[in-house]
Design an enzyme around this catalytic site. Sequence first.
Site, PDB file in Angstrom:
ATOM      1  N   HIS A   1      -0.591   4.623 -12.653  1.00 44.42           N
ATOM      2  CA  HIS A   1      -1.764   5.496 -12.741  1.00 44.42           C
ATOM      3  C   HIS A   1      -1.508   6.521 -13.851  1.00 44.42           C
ATOM      4  O   HIS A   1      -1.890   6.292 -14.989  1.00 44.42           O
ATOM      5  CB  HIS A   1      -2.040   6.168 -11.383  1.00 44.42           C
ATOM      6  CG  HIS A   1      -3.225   7.077 -11.399  1.00 44.42           C
ATOM      7  ND1 HIS A   1      -3.240   8.292 -10.769  1.00 44.42           N
ATOM      8  CD2 HIS A   1      -4.441   6.951 -11.995  1.00 44.42           C
ATOM      9  CE1 HIS A   1      -4.420   8.872 -10.958  1.00 44.42           C
ATOM     10  NE2 HIS A   1      -5.168   8.079 -11.699  1.00 44.42           N
TER      11      HIS A   1
ATOM     12  N   PRO B   1       2.984  10.235  -4.341  1.00 44.29           N
ATOM     13  CA  PRO B   1       2.248  11.341  -3.719  1.00 44.29           C
ATOM     14  C   PRO B   1       1.288  12.035  -4.675  1.00 44.29           C
ATOM     15  O   PRO B   1       0.418  12.779  -4.231  1.00 44.29           O
ATOM     16  CB  PRO B   1       3.349  12.290  -3.247  1.00 44.29           C
ATOM     17  CG  PRO B   1       4.565  11.921  -3.987  1.00 44.29           C
ATOM     18  CD  PRO B   1       4.412  10.523  -4.501  1.00 44.29           C
ATOM     19  N   CYS B   2       1.433  11.797  -5.978  1.00 44.09           N
ATOM     20  CA  CYS B   2       0.564  12.480  -6.948  1.00 44.09           C
ATOM     21  C   CYS B   2      -0.912  12.260  -6.612  1.00 44.09           C
ATOM     22  O   CYS B   2      -1.675  13.188  -6.491  1.00 44.09           O
ATOM     23  CB  CYS B   2       0.847  11.980  -8.363  1.00 44.09           C
ATOM     24  SG  CYS B   2       2.551  12.225  -8.849  1.00 44.09           S
ATOM     25  N   HIS B   3      -1.304  10.999  -6.450  1.00 47.46           N
ATOM     26  CA  HIS B   3      -2.707  10.694  -6.147  1.00 47.46           C
ATOM     27  C   HIS B   3      -2.823   9.597  -5.098  1.00 47.46           C
ATOM     28  O   HIS B   3      -3.881   9.015  -4.914  1.00 47.46           O
ATOM     29  CB  HIS B   3      -3.457  10.274  -7.415  1.00 47.46           C
ATOM     30  CG  HIS B   3      -3.198  11.189  -8.567  1.00 47.46           C
ATOM     31  ND1 HIS B   3      -2.211  10.957  -9.501  1.00 47.46           N
ATOM     32  CD2 HIS B   3      -3.752  12.382  -8.886  1.00 47.46           C
ATOM     33  CE1 HIS B   3      -2.186  11.962 -10.373  1.00 47.46           C
ATOM     34  NE2 HIS B   3      -3.098  12.832 -10.025  1.00 47.46           N
ATOM     35  N   GLY B   4      -1.733   9.276  -4.445  1.00 41.59           N
ATOM     36  CA  GLY B   4      -1.792   8.383  -3.290  1.00 41.59           C
ATOM     37  C   GLY B   4      -1.675   6.892  -3.557  1.00 41.59           C
ATOM     38  O   GLY B   4      -2.085   6.091  -2.713  1.00 41.59           O
TER      39      GLY B   4
END
Length: 197
Positions: A126, A153-156
């Site tokens: 991503h 964890p940044c955007h799942g």
Amino acid sequence: MSQNEVDRSKRRFLIAATTAVGGVAAVVTVIPFVASMLPSQRAKAGGAPVEVDISKIEPGMILNVEWRGKPVWIVNRTKDMLDLLSKHDDKLVDPKSEMMQQPEYAKNATRSIKPEFLVAVGVCTHLGCSPTFRKEVGAADLGADWPGGFFCPCHGSKFDLAARVFQGVPAPTNLVIPPHKYLSDSRILIGDDSKGA
Ligand code: FES
């Protein structure tokens, strides 16, 4: 001495103390860095292949090494981990690794040369964060059907233990498998897959 003068002199002392500590920290951090930039390390930073001893990676554990300034993961997958890989193809974006995210020799069910060892670039497809190794099957925060893998964890974004991306997350493609080869049963070379080298 007035209260104001006391405060002013206290402040001057604190600034002087902070500067001194900062100066010491700078010296302490610079020396190891310079010492570590020996020629072989400079070559590695420039993209030279990295040889890794994989004999100490316990089953189920991960080793993180650096190649070309990026994290590369080596996971020693257990039989249970491997058995789970075939059970969620319908939830993956590219279960058969059709997209060019791996060398031809890793375009298989385990995305690897030897089934037990996953070698993958630990950079989310991503926006480039490094996902976390989450091997716990059914982890509470990832869902009862979580088969173990990597979570960004940044955007799942979620990836399984073959570094294949799940549907419905921001990352568009599987993680990259770097060129690599086995020098022996216990040593691999990351960044070079030429024959006979
Ligand atoms: S960078 Fe990994 S989900 Fe956005």
